[in-house]
Design an enzyme around this catalytic site. Structure first.
Site, PDB file in Angstrom:
ATOM      1  CE  LYS A  32      -4.031   2.151   0.947  1.00 33.53           C
ATOM      2  NZ  LYS A  32      -5.331   2.004   0.316  1.00 33.53           N
ATOM      3  N   GLY A  99      -4.295   0.793  -4.482  1.00 38.69           N
ATOM      4  CA  GLY A  99      -4.366   2.244  -4.645  1.00 38.69           C
ATOM      5  C   GLY A  99      -5.051   2.886  -3.459  1.00 38.69           C
ATOM      6  N   GLY A 101      -8.301   5.494  -2.516  1.00 37.32           N
ATOM      7  CA  GLY A 101      -9.499   6.145  -3.041  1.00 37.32           C
ATOM      8  C   GLY A 101      -9.759   5.745  -4.485  1.00 37.32           C
TER       9      GLY A 101
END
Ligand SMILES: Nc1ncnc2c1ncn2[C@@H]1O[C@H](COP(=O)(O)OP(=O)(O)O)[C@@H](O)[C@H]1O
Ligand SMILES: [Mg+2]
Length: 218
Positions: A32, A99, A101
């Site tokens: 992330k 990703g 949002g």
């Protein structure tokens, strides 16, 4: 190689689909690059809970506590996200990158978007979208934004109660393949994710993108 899991927005299912990919393609690792909302529990922790035990989870590039857009979270922390530092680790064999949002989320106050990071990486992305009402507009807009910047799209995953009409409309108007439909998992835990993984991308279309030699669940 890497596969970037993006979505039509936040809370659409990127983390759950990432865990599912890691259950389907077990040699892959998870990363992330930018996390916000870490005070409410991080996506890396959720993936650790839902993906197979022993799944390799790389350290986040940036992690901010407030559940707000990264550009704002960084500003509040007195930082600035240096996008050049966010490089997928090339030596990893198969990297699932979650990703943040949706596609056009701002990363910096000067207007750099998550989409710019996707362009920088040039890696294929998988677009997670809701199966329900409202998804056609969100999905077609996201596909248009990705294609305008020539970001390779590996396909779409529809998350939620199966809806044949929406699937057909997305494939037809979006000129894209819906690689999988993920129903609501109740309860949502490692066991149900592992079970769902055996029916996910059954044709193994994503195997090559994650450096997996065979498209089988192991
Ligand atoms: N297929 C699913 N079955 C059950 N719960 C789901 C499913 N997909 C998403 N959720 C739940 O919906 C919320 C948002 O999903 P998440 O994967 O965290 O979205 P994102 O990473 O895009 O923000 C979470 O609480 C998650 O547990
Ligand atoms: Mg997430």
């Amino acid at each position: 190689m890497s596969l970037v899991v993006t979505a039509t927005g936040t809370e659409v299912g990127k983390t759950v689909v990432s865990a599912l990919l890691l259950a389907r393609y077990r040699q892959a690792s998870y990363w992330k690059p930018v996390a916000s909302g870490a005070c409410e529990g991080s996506d890396s922790e959720t993936v650790q809970r839902l993906a197979p035990e022993g799944t390799r989870i790389l350290e986040e590039g940036y992690s901010f506590d407030p559940p707000v857009s990264p550009h704002l979270a960084a500003r509040w922390a007195g930082e600035s996200i240096e996008v050049e530092r966010l490089v997928p680790k090339g030596r990893e064999s198969g990297l699932v990158i979650e990703g943040i949002g949706g596609v056009m989320v701002p990363l910096r106050d000067d207007g750099v978007l998550f989409l710019d990071l996707l362009v920088q990486w040039g890696q294929p992305c998988l677009l997670v979208a809701s199966s329900q009402l409202g998804t056609l507009n969100h999905t077609l807009l996201s596909l248009a934004a990705l294609r305008a910047q020539r970001v390779p799209v590996a396909g779409v995953v529809l998350n939620g109660p199966p809806n044949r009409d929406n699937r057909e409309a997305i494939e037809r108007f979006g000129e894209v393949e819906v690689i999988a439909e993920l129903p609501v998992l109740d309860p949502l835990n490692r066991s149900t994710v592992t079970q769902a993984a055996s029916g996910f991308d059954t044709a193994g279309q994503l195997a090559g993108l994650l450096d997996q030699s065979q498209g089988e669940c192991r």
